[in-house]
Every structure is written in structure tokens, then in C-alpha cells.
Design a protein around this motif. Structure first.
Motif, mmCIF file in Angstrom:
data_model
loop_
_atom_site.group_PDB
_atom_site.id
_atom_site.type_symbol
_atom_site.label_atom_id
_atom_site.label_comp_id
_atom_site.label_asym_id
_atom_site.label_seq_id
_atom_site.Cartn_x
_atom_site.Cartn_y
_atom_site.Cartn_z
ATOM 1 N N ASN A 1 -18.952 9.247 18.203
ATOM 2 C CA ASN A 1 -18.026 8.728 19.901
ATOM 3 C C ASN A 1 -18.543 10.079 20.460
ATOM 4 O OD1 ASN A 1 -16.862 6.350 18.434
ATOM 5 N ND2 ASN A 1 -15.725 8.262 17.672
ATOM 6 N N SER A 2 -18.965 11.131 20.411
ATOM 7 C CA SER A 2 -18.899 12.226 21.867
ATOM 8 C C SER A 2 -19.356 13.763 21.217
ATOM 9 C CB SER A 2 -17.991 12.365 22.512
ATOM 10 O OG SER A 2 -16.902 13.115 21.706
ATOM 11 N N GLY A 3 -20.258 14.534 21.630
ATOM 12 C CA GLY A 3 -19.917 15.894 21.563
ATOM 13 C C GLY A 3 -21.249 15.593 20.472
ATOM 14 N N LYS A 4 -21.289 17.035 19.885
ATOM 15 C CA LYS A 4 -22.719 17.338 18.471
ATOM 16 C C LYS A 4 -21.586 16.626 17.412
ATOM 17 C CE LYS A 4 -25.164 20.883 17.124
ATOM 18 N NZ LYS A 4 -25.137 23.085 17.203
ATOM 19 N N GLY A 5 -22.566 15.337 16.967
ATOM 20 C CA GLY A 5 -22.524 14.383 15.390
ATOM 21 C C GLY A 5 -23.315 15.223 14.009
ATOM 22 N N GLY A 6 -22.581 14.742 13.215
ATOM 23 C CA GLY A 6 -23.306 14.992 11.956
ATOM 24 C C GLY A 6 -21.941 15.936 10.409
ATOM 25 N N PHE A 7 -22.982 16.389 9.487
ATOM 26 C CA PHE A 7 -21.796 16.986 9.034
ATOM 27 C C PHE A 7 -22.175 18.129 8.701
ATOM 28 C CE2 PHE A 7 -24.721 12.940 7.961
ATOM 29 C CZ PHE A 7 -23.794 12.116 7.065
ATOM 30 N N VAL A 8 -21.132 18.856 8.421
ATOM 31 C CA VAL A 8 -19.690 19.744 9.287
ATOM 32 C C VAL A 8 -20.799 21.268 8.060
ATOM 33 C CG1 VAL A 8 -18.303 21.744 9.584
ATOM 34 C CG2 VAL A 8 -18.603 19.203 10.869
ATOM 35 N N PRO A 9 -21.550 22.242 8.423
ATOM 36 C CA PRO A 9 -22.162 23.037 7.447
ATOM 37 C C PRO A 9 -21.193 23.775 6.226
ATOM 38 C CG PRO A 9 -23.326 23.359 9.322
ATOM 39 C CD PRO A 9 -22.157 22.873 9.541
ATOM 40 N N ASP A 10 -21.102 24.551 5.575
ATOM 41 C CA ASP A 10 -20.542 25.598 5.015
ATOM 42 C C ASP A 10 -19.220 24.944 3.889
ATOM 43 O OD1 ASP A 10 -22.123 27.413 4.919
ATOM 44 O OD2 ASP A 10 -20.674 28.411 6.132
ATOM 45 N N LYS A 11 -19.220 23.281 3.604
ATOM 46 C CA LYS A 11 -18.814 22.458 3.271
ATOM 47 C C LYS A 11 -19.632 21.913 1.815
ATOM 48 C CE LYS A 11 -15.434 22.799 5.817
ATOM 49 N NZ LYS A 11 -14.678 23.291 6.140
ATOM 50 N N ASN A 12 -18.068 21.640 0.738
ATOM 51 C CA ASN A 12 -18.539 21.165 -0.292
ATOM 52 C C ASN A 12 -19.353 19.012 -0.010
ATOM 53 O OD1 ASN A 12 -18.983 20.400 -3.395
ATOM 54 N ND2 ASN A 12 -16.872 19.596 -3.761
ATOM 55 N N TYR A 13 -21.176 19.362 -0.826
ATOM 56 C CA TYR A 13 -21.649 18.569 -0.734
ATOM 57 C C TYR A 13 -22.479 18.266 -2.105
ATOM 58 C CZ TYR A 13 -21.258 18.427 4.224
ATOM 59 O OH TYR A 13 -20.918 18.206 5.595
ATOM 60 N N THR A 14 -21.020 17.960 -3.202
ATOM 61 C CA THR A 14 -21.723 17.281 -3.958
ATOM 62 C C THR A 14 -21.021 15.931 -4.894
ATOM 63 O OG1 THR A 14 -19.531 18.152 -5.187
ATOM 64 C CG2 THR A 14 -22.101 19.927 -5.029
ATOM 65 N N LEU A 15 -21.922 14.919 -6.542
ATOM 66 C CA LEU A 15 -21.415 13.651 -6.569
ATOM 67 C C LEU A 15 -21.121 14.942 -8.104
ATOM 68 C CD1 LEU A 15 -21.090 11.265 -7.088
ATOM 69 C CD2 LEU A 15 -24.136 11.389 -7.949
#
Length: 591
Positions: A302-316
Motif C-alpha cells: 500500500n505504501s512505503g518499501k514493500g517486499g520480504f523482510v530479511p533475516d526471517k525464516n523462509y523455509t518449507l
């Protein structure tokens, strides 16, 4: 006990202090008979603030799996006050709710900070601990204060009294909503290209060979596409081993700005409607196929800098097997949102949001509780007020006085959390609104019978809702042990600035709560900076001498100001005491 009901049906009974314990039952007899079961006698704490006080244990379950699995404390009770706001005046009753014991099936609904606070007190004193958690995310301190707290502030009183006029407020809201509707009529309709074609972009058969490249996690503004918000589709081809296929799986997608919907092999998995919750989805059994699988994440920014925040858990994850989702993805823009205010002009009125206005939450979520005896207050709030630190210092003192006046129990203990470290760290000394805010919180300790838990080591640079609520709750409990339970045998605070003095070429800084100052970790003491009259700060070498910190003043430098841990994210700060409690950030004039 006997009581006579008023014409409105209300009644009250005041009981003397009783020995802690239970459970008991209470029998009420009038024209009918009501029996209340499972009543405990103990200490009740009124816990309030915004999202970091409200954040439930459910959001923390990956951080504290053993606590969730093993804790069972029926003598800890929680009453979570449902969100309700009003500007029309004080309510007589809290929104409808119920007391819940801290048994395994209920713990997930407890606020994390208040749960670990109560847990620590119960383990120490073995008496029932009740929590009234009255918190609402994203709300300013002014909303939690009564009208009387603003006496002397003519502008705020005028605003409060104006909004109490229901006729005026209703007309204002109608006008503001009409203006918003007029704006939307003048804007072009949203056309999501991902849904507009003969084959939706979530379909695994869609040809996405021409999509842009994306490195997960990250923000598209940092990967070649600036100044754009709207609807975005992210695609990842997964190769699933046969042994992981056809089983139920857990999908972790860190944190996404702002909202998202997830599809696997064309099937909708789930969605999250705002940016803050961790993305955790369950993939049902039978959906994962051996070999090629297509994962689509539809993101609305909606506003600002969009995307996927680093240093988080991205796993299956399937059982103990994990597939790392970081790395190469592809993406495309489904809809580019027009710039704000494009297509209309003027400064149209916006609807009033009661929970963000002065008295809006005090009226409904605080005032009705002032009739009940409590042990003290717990406060974790401030993120919504960091834009004006100076005003907050005055408001926090006013709120403490206001609540104590309303409860009429004297100077009840008021214990609060100083805001944690947040946002990117800066290697050089910097100006910081969050540091200024922490200074205003520090100065509130001058109010009698208050305590402050320093948390500058418990935050996360990329998340305004850090997960470590256990240390925060337990640090607050240390203050409660001292202020409310009279325990003088514990160290309940980290070092708090007291004074400074110059002797020849050395500046000595003295602290309260200075029991055995230590440097955490290896290396020298860090985080201290000096400035001259120009207030341009420079890092300086510092060392611990006894229970003080000594700084060698650079030659031909006349210091005028001293700072410690002065940053949004003071990751260099490493002054602690022997109990592992950090020193508070501060700024002071050199004496």
C-alpha cells in the motif's frame, strides 16, 4: 455481605484483604441465586499499552516451544479486554470477556510480555496472579488518558469536549466518509493483470518465463524497481523429493510488507491481511507433489518499501526435513498503484478513529476497571509516539498521575518497558528519535514508585514486534518484586545514569544500580560519545573503574555533552551489571 441494587441494577461490595489462595466459590442471592465457581484470591496487575503488550503467545510459539508444551499454571489468570473505543464519555463496564487460566489450551491467547511477567512472579511468590490485559496495537498514549489528565491543555480539552457531542461527531463522520467516497469515484478502477487474462498468474501452467528476477528475501526497491506500490506476484519452482511429497507441510515466509495470499500448484493456501504477523501456513496433505511444484505469493503493497523482510525464516518444512526458500525467484507487477492524491485535490477531512484520539480507550478499556483493587500497573507503549519525545515525557507523567488518581489506591507501582532496539544500526554517532524517546522514558523514573525495564538488547532490527518477550516480562517482574513485594535482596535494574565529573583529562560517569559493572562479551566498552558545544558527537574510549565509567578526554577537546547507546538500534552498547541487566541509554550535559 449485603448490598442494595441501584435503580440501574448495579451494586457493589467492598471486601477486606484476604489470604491468597483458592479456589473458592461465591453465592449471590436475591430474587434468584447465582453461584460463581473457581475464584482465586491473589494480586491483579493492570497491563496496558499497544501491540507489544497485546502480542499473544501464539505469535511466539516457535520461540518458546517448551513453554507452550509444558507450562500449566491454573493460578495465573488472564482477562483480555476486547478492543472497544468511544469518545462519548466513560463506560460503566468493560467489554464482555472472561478470566482464563494459564493451562496449556489457553496459554496461546495470553499476551507474551504479561504472561512471562506473571509467570515469574508466581514462581517466586506462589500466589495467584491475575492479569487484566487492556492493550490495542498502534495506539498513542493520549488515547489511554482521561479528560482530567488534559486539564491545562486548552486545545485538547476543546477537542475532547467537541467529540463528546454525538450529533457533531456523527455529522463529521458522514461528511468525511462522503469525501472519501468522492475521491474513490474519481480514481481509475483497479485492474489486476494477474486475474485479467485467460490464464491466471497463480495457475502453475502460466508461462512466467519473461518475469523479472528477484532474490528472496528483499525489497523490490532494492532490486531494480523503485517508487512503486500495488499488486505483485512472486513465483518459485520447487523440486520436492518423493519422501516429502503428499505429506502435510509447514510453509514459513518470514514477514511480508504489506499483505499476501499464497498459492501452491494453483491451490489457495492462506493469506495474511497486514504486515506484522509472521507468515506461517499449513500445506494440506496430498498437495505437495514429487518433483516440480509451483509456489506463488501474491503481495499487496500500500505504501512505503514493500517486499520480504530479511533475516526471517523462509523455509518449507515436512517433519524434520527443510527446503530453504531463500535465493532466486521471479516476479511481475499485477497492478501499479497511482501516486497518493493523484486524481483529486484539496485537504478533505478524514474519518475520526476513536482509538487514536484522546480519551478514546480510557473511556472504555480503563475507566471501568478503576473500581477494582489492583497490585500495580504494567505499561509497554510508545512506538506510536516516537515522533515527539519531548511531549511524551510530559504525557507519561500525566498518565501515571491520572491512573493513580482514578484508582484511589495511592502511589501504586507503575512499571514500564523502555523501547527496544529497532531499525538499521549506524556505525557512526547519530541523531535518533528513538533515542530521544528512550531519554523521555528514562526521565519518568523521577516519578515516585516507578520502574523501567531496559530492553535495548531484546529488539530486532527488522521487526517492531520482537519475539523475545520472556526477558522483557522477567525484567519487569524484577521491578515488581522490589516495588510491590519489597524484595531488597535482588538486583532489579541495570545501570542508570546518575552524574558525571571531570578530573584533569578524565570524565567519570556515575550510575545508580551500579552493582559490579561489566562489559558484555569480548572487547572494549563501547557506545559512549562526547560532543562539544556544537553537539557534534564522536565515539570515545571508555573503561570501567570500580562502579563508574571513565572516559579519557581527547586533547584540546572541551566536552559539553555525553551520550551512551544513543541510536535507533544501539548495537555497540555493552554496559551491563553482573546480573546481566543492560545499562539505559542516556544523554547528559558534562558538569
Amino acid at each position: 455481605f449485603k448490598a442494595v441494587t441501584g435503580q440501574d441494577g448495579s451494586w457493589s461490595v467492598k471486601m477486606n484483604s484476604m489470604k491468597a489462595g483458592g479456589p473458592f466459590k461465591m453465592i449471590l442471592e436475591g430474587e434468584n441465586k447465582i453461584t460463581l465457581q473457581d475464584i482465586l484470591i491473589g494480586d491483579v496487575w493492570f497491563c496496558s499499552g499497544q501491540s507489544n503488550m497485546a502480542l499473544p503467545m501464539e505469535r511466539l510459539k516457535e520461540a518458546y516451544p517448551e513453554v507452550i508444551e509444558n507450562d500449566d499454571f491454573p493460578w495465573i489468570r488472564n482477562f483480555f479486554v476486547p478492543t472497544k473505543a468511544s469518545l462519548s464519555g466513560e463506560s460503566s463496564d468493560l467489554p464482555r470477556g472472561r478470566w482464563m487460566p494459564a493451562t496449556q489450551s489457553n496459554i496461546l491467547s495470553f499476551g507474551g510480555t504479561s504472561y512471562f511477567f506473571a509467570r515469574k512472579l508466581f514462581q517466586e511468590y506462589k500466589i495467584p496472579i491475575g492479569i487484566i490485559n487492556s492493550s490495542v496495537g498502534g495506539t498513542p498514549i493520549e488515547a489511554w488518558m482521561s479528560r482530567e489528565a488534559f486539564v491545562g491543555n486548552i486545545d485538547q480539552l476543546k477537542k475532547i469536549d467537541t467529540f463528546r457531542d454525538s450529533v457533531f461527531l456523527n455529522n463529521y463522520q458522514k461528511s468525511a466518509k462522503s469525501n472519501l467516497l468522492a475521491r474513490s469515484v474519481n480514481q481509475l478502477p483497479v485492474v489486476d493483470l494477474g486475474l485479467a487474462g485467460p490464464l491466471k498468474w497463480t495457475n502453475p501452467d502460466f508461462d512466467a518465463s519473461g518475469w523479472r528476477k528477484f532474490w528472496m528475501p528483499g525489497y523490490w526497491a532494492d532490486q531494480g524497481l523503485r517508487n512503486i506500490n500495488g499488486i505483485f506476484y512472486f513465483r518459485k519452482e520447487l523440486q520436492i523429493p518423493t519422501e516429502m511429497s503428499a505429506k502435510q507441510a509447514k510453509l514459513y515466509l518470514g514477514r511480508i510488507i504489506d499483505s499476501d495470499s499464497v498459492f501452491l500448484n494453483g491451490k489457495f493456501i492462506g493469506n495474511t491481511t497486514y504486515q506484522y504477523p509472521p507468515r506461517r501456513y499449513v500445506i494440506p496433505q496430498g498437495l505437495l507433489m514429487p518433483g516440480k511444484n509451483i509456489l506463488i505469493v501474491k503481495v499487496v503493497s500500500n505504501s512505503g518499501k514493500g517486499g520480504f523482510v530479511p533475516d526471517k525464516n523462509y523455509t518449507l518444512q515436512v517433519s524434520d526435513e527443510k527446503i530453504d526458500l531463500k535465493g532466486a525467484w521471479s516476479y511481475e507487477v499485477g497492478y501499479a498503484q497511482p501516486k497518493q492524491n493523484q486524481g483529486f485535490s484539496g485537504n478533505a477531512e478524514l474519518p475520526i478513529v476513536a482509538q487514536n484520539e484522546p480519551t478514546g480507550l480510557f473511556n472504555t478499556m480503563v475507566s471501568p476497571a478503576t473500581r477494582f483493587a489492583i497490585k500495580g500497573f504494567l505499561w509497554y507503549q510508545g512506538e506510536s509516539n516516537t515522533g515527539d519525545a519531548k511531549a511524551y515525557g510530559q504525557l507519561l507523567g500525566a498518565l501515571i498521575k491520572d491512573w493513580r488518581n482514578k484508582w484511589k489506591q495511592g502511589d501504586l507501582p507503575f512499571i514500564y518497558a523502555q523501547l527496544p532496539n529497532f531499525m538499521e544500526a549506524n556505525y557512526l554517532p547519530e541523531e535518533s528519535s528513538w533515542a530521544e524517546f528512550r531519554q523521555s522514558q528514562l526521565e519518568a523514573l523521577s516519578v515516585p514508585n516507578t520502574g523501567m525495564a531496559v530492553t535495548i538488547d531484546e529488539g530486532e532490527w527488522n521487526d517492531i514486534h520482537p519475539l523475545n518477550k520472556k526477558d522483557v516480562g522477567e525484567r519487569l517482574a524484577l521491578w515488581a518484586s522490589h516495588l510491590a513485594y519489597g524484595n531488597e535482596d535482588i538486583i532489579y535494574s541495570g545501570p542508570i545514569y546518575k552524574s558525571n565529573s571531570i578530573n584533569n583529562s578524565e570524565l567519570t560517569i556515575n550510575f545508580d544500580y551500579n552493582s559490579e559493572l561489566v562489559v558484555k562479551g569480548k572487547g572494549p566498552l563501547k557506545g559512549f560519545a562526547l560532543a562539544g558545544a556544537d553537539k557534534v558527537f564522536h565515539w570515545v574510549n571508555a573503561r570501567i573503574v570500580g562502579n563508574s565509567v571513565v572516559i579519557t578526554i581527547p586533547k584540546e577537546f572541551k566536552p559539553a555533552f555525553i551520550r551512551y547507546a544513543w541510536a535507533d538500534n544501539p548495537d555497540r552498547a555493552n554496559l551491563y551489571n553482573k546480573s546481566g541487566l543492560p545499562g539505559s541509554p542516556f544523554e547528559a550535559e558534562v558538569e
